[in-house]
Design an enzyme around this catalytic site. Structure first.
Site, PDB file in Angstrom:
ATOM      1  N   HIS A  34       8.892  -3.549  -6.883  1.00  0.00           N
ATOM      2  CA  HIS A  34       8.254  -3.276  -8.184  1.00  0.00           C
ATOM      3  C   HIS A  34       9.245  -2.679  -9.175  1.00  0.00           C
ATOM      4  O   HIS A  34       8.860  -1.931 -10.077  1.00  0.00           O
ATOM      5  CB  HIS A  34       7.074  -2.302  -8.046  1.00  0.00           C
ATOM      6  CG  HIS A  34       5.976  -2.709  -7.128  1.00  0.00           C
ATOM      7  ND1 HIS A  34       5.003  -3.613  -7.479  1.00  0.00           N
ATOM      8  CD2 HIS A  34       5.703  -2.334  -5.855  1.00  0.00           C
ATOM      9  CE1 HIS A  34       4.158  -3.757  -6.464  1.00  0.00           C
ATOM     10  NE2 HIS A  34       4.576  -3.007  -5.456  1.00  0.00           N
ATOM     11  N   SER A  81       5.760  -5.455  -1.245  1.00  0.00           N
ATOM     12  CA  SER A  81       5.684  -4.056  -1.652  1.00  0.00           C
ATOM     13  C   SER A  81       6.089  -3.151  -0.481  1.00  0.00           C
ATOM     14  O   SER A  81       7.229  -3.208  -0.033  1.00  0.00           O
ATOM     15  CB  SER A  81       4.283  -3.746  -2.167  1.00  0.00           C
ATOM     16  OG  SER A  81       4.230  -2.494  -2.791  1.00  0.00           O
ATOM     17  N   ALA A  82       5.184  -2.320   0.038  1.00  0.00           N
ATOM     18  CA  ALA A  82       5.515  -1.449   1.165  1.00  0.00           C
ATOM     19  C   ALA A  82       6.022  -2.242   2.362  1.00  0.00           C
ATOM     20  O   ALA A  82       6.902  -1.789   3.102  1.00  0.00           O
ATOM     21  CB  ALA A  82       4.298  -0.620   1.560  1.00  0.00           C
ATOM     22  N   GLY A 120       0.860  -1.180   0.000  1.00  0.00           N
ATOM     23  CA  GLY A 120       0.000   0.000   0.000  1.00  0.00           C
ATOM     24  C   GLY A 120       0.889   1.219   0.000  1.00  0.00           C
ATOM     25  O   GLY A 120       1.849   1.298  -0.761  1.00  0.00           O
ATOM     26  N   GLU A 161       8.829  -7.530 -10.016  1.00  0.00           N
ATOM     27  CA  GLU A 161       7.619  -8.237  -9.624  1.00  0.00           C
ATOM     28  C   GLU A 161       7.756  -9.738  -9.880  1.00  0.00           C
ATOM     29  O   GLU A 161       8.263 -10.159 -10.918  1.00  0.00           O
ATOM     30  CB  GLU A 161       6.411  -7.651 -10.342  1.00  0.00           C
ATOM     31  CG  GLU A 161       6.135  -6.220  -9.903  1.00  0.00           C
ATOM     32  CD  GLU A 161       4.832  -5.677 -10.442  1.00  0.00           C
ATOM     33  OE1 GLU A 161       4.251  -6.305 -11.348  1.00  0.00           O
ATOM     34  OE2 GLU A 161       4.387  -4.614  -9.951  1.00  0.00           O
TER      35      GLU A 161
END
Length: 235
Positions: free
Chosen positions: A160, A123-124, A91, A195
């Site tokens: 990413h 991700s985050a 997020g 990814e």
């Protein structure tokens, strides 16, 4: 910290695949005999925490892993202390780090991870495992007390990662932004993970997994690193 057990995924999806589907085997292998996962949904901004937790639970149903959101606990620090393993979702990285500070979880997570508790991020959630969040891709929609993150690894992470530039795009590319970081921080390593890939740390060994190359940025140079590459030397 030498007894760490980390799985740092670049992303929750690859292309149009279902949520976390590409990572299910990696997650199950990483967790071993663990049957309950404490989920930290703080990076979610446009999705509420209950919905976010349920999304992760639905993805992990077939692996027989129970997912419990940390927000359902009255005492989040105690929840960390008693967790079998934790997962930190993606997020907005600034919101995530802000909430980790707000709930006084930095020290608690560092302590449990240093004693071998499995940590999974995507991700985050991977970004905050690094030294700072200064190589996040996100907009600073809220100001955390510091950019200093969990420091579970000693380098910067860029999830990413891609060097693709859309036709007609005239803004800074990911490559240019990382180059800017290197100008001001020439001795700080950045690992770009594409990814579908992840960094897996067991003890003192950090390995790139997922079947694709990644990239190491240092002192103005970008170096491709192959699947299976061990990053221990830079930690």
């Amino acid at each position: 910290m030498t007894n760490q057990n980390l799985l740092l995924l670049s992303s929750s999806r690859v292309g149009d695949t279902p949520y976390l589907s590409h990572a299910l085997d990696m997650i199950k292998d990483h967790l071993g005999e663990v049957t309950e996962l404490l989920f930290i949904p703080y990076a979610g901004v446009t999705i509420n925490y209950d919905e976010y937790t349920q999304m992760v639970q639905s993805a992990l149903n077939d692996k027989n892993i129970k997912v419990v959101g940390i927000h359902s606990h009255a005492d989040p620090v105690n929840a960390i202390k008693n967790a079998q393993a934790i997962a930190v979702g993606g997020g907005n990285t600034f919101r995530l780090l802000h909430q980790l500070y707000e709930n006084k979880l930095i020290d608690a997570i560092q302590d449990r991870v240093s004693h071998g508790m499995p940590y999974i991020g995507w991700s985050a959630g991977s970004n905050v495992a690094g030294a700072t969040i200064r190589t996040t891709n996100d907009m600073p929609i809220i100001e955390p007390p510091s950019f200093n993150a969990l420091k579970l690894v000693n380098f910067q992470i860029n999830p990413h990662y891609t060097d693709y530039t859309p036709p007609g795009h005239n803004g800074e590319t990911r490559e240019q932004r990382l180059q800017e970081f290197m100008v001001l921080n020439p001795t700080t390593e950045i690992v770009g993970i594409v990814e579908g890939t992840a960094l897996k740390m067991t003890g003192e060994t950090i390995t790139l997994i997922g079947g694709k190359a990644g990239y190491l940025f240092l002192d103005g140079k970008k170096t491709e690193i192959e699947d299976g590459y061990e990053l221990t030397a830079i930690n």
